[in-house]
Design a protein around this motif. Sequence first.
Motif, short mmCIF file in Angstrom:
data_model
loop_
_atom_site.label_atom_id
_atom_site.label_comp_id
_atom_site.label_asym_id
_atom_site.label_seq_id
_atom_site.Cartn_x
_atom_site.Cartn_y
_atom_site.Cartn_z
N LEU A 88 0.98 -1.20 0.13
CA LEU A 88 0.02 0.11 0.47
C LEU A 88 1.28 1.11 -0.07
CD1 LEU A 88 -2.99 -0.63 2.31
CD2 LEU A 88 -2.28 -0.44 -0.33
N LEU A 89 2.62 0.79 0.11
CA LEU A 89 2.86 1.92 0.55
C LEU A 89 3.37 2.26 -0.58
CD1 LEU A 89 4.48 1.99 4.58
CD2 LEU A 89 2.57 3.93 3.26
N ASN A 90 4.40 1.48 -1.82
CA ASN A 90 5.00 1.53 -2.49
C ASN A 90 4.51 0.72 -3.92
OD1 ASN A 90 7.84 2.02 -2.83
ND2 ASN A 90 8.10 -0.54 -3.04
N ASN A 91 3.01 0.40 -4.13
CA ASN A 91 2.69 -0.31 -5.32
C ASN A 91 3.27 1.19 -6.34
OD1 ASN A 91 0.26 -0.98 -7.33
ND2 ASN A 91 1.46 -2.85 -6.43
N LYS A 92 3.24 0.84 -6.99
CA LYS A 92 2.91 2.00 -8.23
C LYS A 92 1.72 3.00 -8.83
CE LYS A 92 7.48 3.58 -6.86
NZ LYS A 92 7.50 4.27 -5.25
N GLY A 93 1.83 0.83 -9.32
CA GLY A 93 0.32 0.82 -10.55
C GLY A 93 -0.90 1.87 -9.35
N LEU A 94 -0.78 1.03 -7.24
CA LEU A 94 -1.67 1.65 -7.38
C LEU A 94 -1.34 3.44 -7.23
CD1 LEU A 94 -3.79 1.37 -4.84
CD2 LEU A 94 -1.63 1.38 -3.65
N GLN A 95 0.00 3.92 -6.94
CA GLN A 95 -0.87 5.15 -7.25
C GLN A 95 -0.92 6.34 -8.74
OE1 GLN A 95 1.32 7.31 -4.85
NE2 GLN A 95 0.84 5.54 -3.44
N ALA A 96 -0.83 5.55 -9.89
CA ALA A 96 -1.61 5.89 -11.29
C ALA A 96 -2.98 6.23 -10.95
CB ALA A 96 -1.04 4.14 -12.24
N ALA A 97 -3.78 4.92 -10.20
CA ALA A 97 -5.33 4.84 -10.23
C ALA A 97 -5.06 6.23 -9.00
CB ALA A 97 -5.09 3.78 -9.21
N TYR A 98 -4.27 6.80 -7.90
CA TYR A 98 -4.95 7.97 -7.18
C TYR A 98 -4.30 9.03 -7.85
CZ TYR A 98 -4.23 5.25 -3.12
OH TYR A 98 -4.28 3.62 -2.41
N ALA A 99 -2.94 8.97 -9.13
CA ALA A 99 -3.68 9.77 -10.51
C ALA A 99 -5.11 9.94 -10.79
CB ALA A 99 -2.56 9.47 -10.83
N ASP A 100 -5.63 8.90 -10.82
CA ASP A 100 -7.12 8.93 -11.91
C ASP A 100 -8.50 10.28 -10.76
OD1 ASP A 100 -6.03 8.17 -14.50
OD2 ASP A 100 -6.78 5.57 -13.15
N LEU A 101 -8.10 9.90 -9.34
CA LEU A 101 -8.51 10.58 -8.61
C LEU A 101 -8.23 11.69 -9.03
CD1 LEU A 101 -10.99 10.73 -6.31
CD2 LEU A 101 -8.87 10.26 -5.04
N GLY A 102 -7.05 12.20 -9.08
CA GLY A 102 -7.01 13.75 -8.85
C GLY A 102 -7.34 14.00 -10.24
N ASP A 103 -7.50 13.52 -11.37
CA ASP A 103 -8.26 14.12 -12.91
C ASP A 103 -9.29 14.21 -12.57
OD1 ASP A 103 -5.28 13.92 -14.16
OD2 ASP A 103 -6.08 11.97 -15.83
N SER A 104 -10.00 13.24 -11.83
CA SER A 104 -11.22 13.26 -11.57
C SER A 104 -11.91 14.97 -10.93
CB SER A 104 -12.29 12.17 -10.92
OG SER A 104 -13.44 12.80 -10.79
N ALA A 105 -10.82 14.88 -10.51
CA ALA A 105 -11.06 16.31 -9.11
C ALA A 105 -10.97 18.02 -10.33
CB ALA A 105 -10.37 16.82 -7.90
N ALA A 106 -9.45 16.88 -10.94
CA ALA A 106 -9.25 18.10 -11.47
C ALA A 106 -10.78 19.30 -12.71
CB ALA A 106 -8.43 18.10 -12.44
N ASP A 107 -11.33 17.88 -13.21
CA ASP A 107 -12.94 17.52 -13.71
C ASP A 107 -13.78 18.65 -12.98
OD1 ASP A 107 -11.58 16.81 -15.79
OD2 ASP A 107 -12.30 14.57 -14.83
N ALA A 108 -14.13 18.35 -11.24
CA ALA A 108 -15.00 18.97 -10.89
C ALA A 108 -14.49 20.05 -11.09
CB ALA A 108 -15.14 17.99 -9.96
N TRP A 109 -13.33 20.61 -10.15
CA TRP A 109 -13.00 21.69 -10.41
C TRP A 109 -13.34 22.97 -11.31
CZ3 TRP A 109 -7.19 23.80 -9.43
CH2 TRP A 109 -7.01 24.60 -9.09
#
Length: 487
Positions: A84-105
């Motif tokens: 959960l601290l080190n998996n890079k694919g998980l960090q990529a999934a969190y970037a998708d969350l950032g994209d959605s936040a930017a769209d909402a913004w």
Amino acid sequence: MTSIRKLAMMALLPIALGGCVSGAEYSSKQAGFASVADKTAIATAKQTVWIQNQNQARSASAEVKSLLARKKVLDAETAVQIALLNNKGLQAAYADLGDSAADAWQSTMLVNPTVSIGTTGIGTPELEAFKTIEGMITTNILALATRKRDIAIADTRFRQAQLTAAVRTLEVAAETRRAWIGAVAAWENVGQLQRAQATADAASELAEKLGETGAMTKGAQAREHVFVAELAGETAKARLAARLAKEDLTRMMGLWGSDLDYQVPNSLPPLPRAVVRRDTIEAEALRNRIDLQVAKLELEATAKSYGLTEATRYVTDLEILTGFETEREIEDDEKKTRTTGQVELEFMIPIFDTGKARMRKAELAYMRAANQLAEKAVNVRSEARSAYEAYRSNYDIARHYRNNVVPLRTKVEEESLLTYNGMITNTFELLTDTRDKINSILLSVNAKRDFWLAEANLAPAIYGGGATNASAETEVAAVSGDSGGGH
């Protein structure tokens, strides 16, 4: 100049009519992540992080190295935390969350107006540079009218992205736990085969000495030797499978370089004394499954999109143009200036496209989302029942092998050895009993592995994150009497 200022204010009036909706909730770099961390902590009891700068990356890396240093032999909980601290694919999934936040913004911001300025009579000597100047500001009125709905749809998509990120987090946790179980079970198989190999080597050496004295035929010696050779092959295959299983775990944890110097236990934990009763697992799954909540939000977002399509069925583009025109003339040798305001309304006439096709597509999208939600609810119930059934049944199977099969096979081998020493049975029968005992031990290990995998699948069945159907069959790592067999 005062009249021009007033006209300019009138031109900007449509922009002010749009109101102001704050995008502070979406503009933060960690927008929505607190909800993801809270939801996943309930299911995993672990911490996850969203790394977005070098300081955060260094902090996470230091924590991973600290966990590896504290526990050179990793348990399942430590492996999950590292992933959960080190998996890079998980960090990529969190970037998708950032994209959605930017769209909402972005949806909270007004559509930029279009400004146009034009002049005529350039170069007219008497009027000094121009004769007429015209300024216009174009504002999309339809965008202003539908702005609240657009924001609501974007907010729903943002909440959906939060849940999707949480599901991905649970998937990484579950997959890492399964990888740890698979790696430990594989090394336990290696250990069992190595112990059998030591016994077989001793028997082979004894057979060779008995052959030298003439007490054992060459055929009996060959049976001893081929058994050792087959067992060596099986051990090598098991060791390869264990190394590959450990690599699966390493990938899930995102480790490389010097961090690869870690070990897993040589055997899985023993079976618990009893299974945990989950009589209400269906209700728990319906209440907690995050992927079911994602499907609900999909239906909600589709319904809002359907309403927006219905509201804009006939008019898809409506713009208001406001501005002024200043004209200069020379009358009776005097320069005179006259400024007039202008307002225009621009829209498309729905002669050819009446919006029926768009309405039909929106209606079908809503029906699709509704049916997918209903199907998901049915599947969630079934997955919960299947996970618990696999958990209970695999426990009974593993306990059966531990309490009945292995002790009986051990007893058979012991009796066979006594009769062999008493010259009642031959070498072939003793080897057959030994092979059967080894296979029973390996079956017992794999049955224990299946139970722990089934236990690991309970949390995904309740909270989401990749519930899988536990294998109904315990793999047989057979040591064949005729060939090398297969692991």
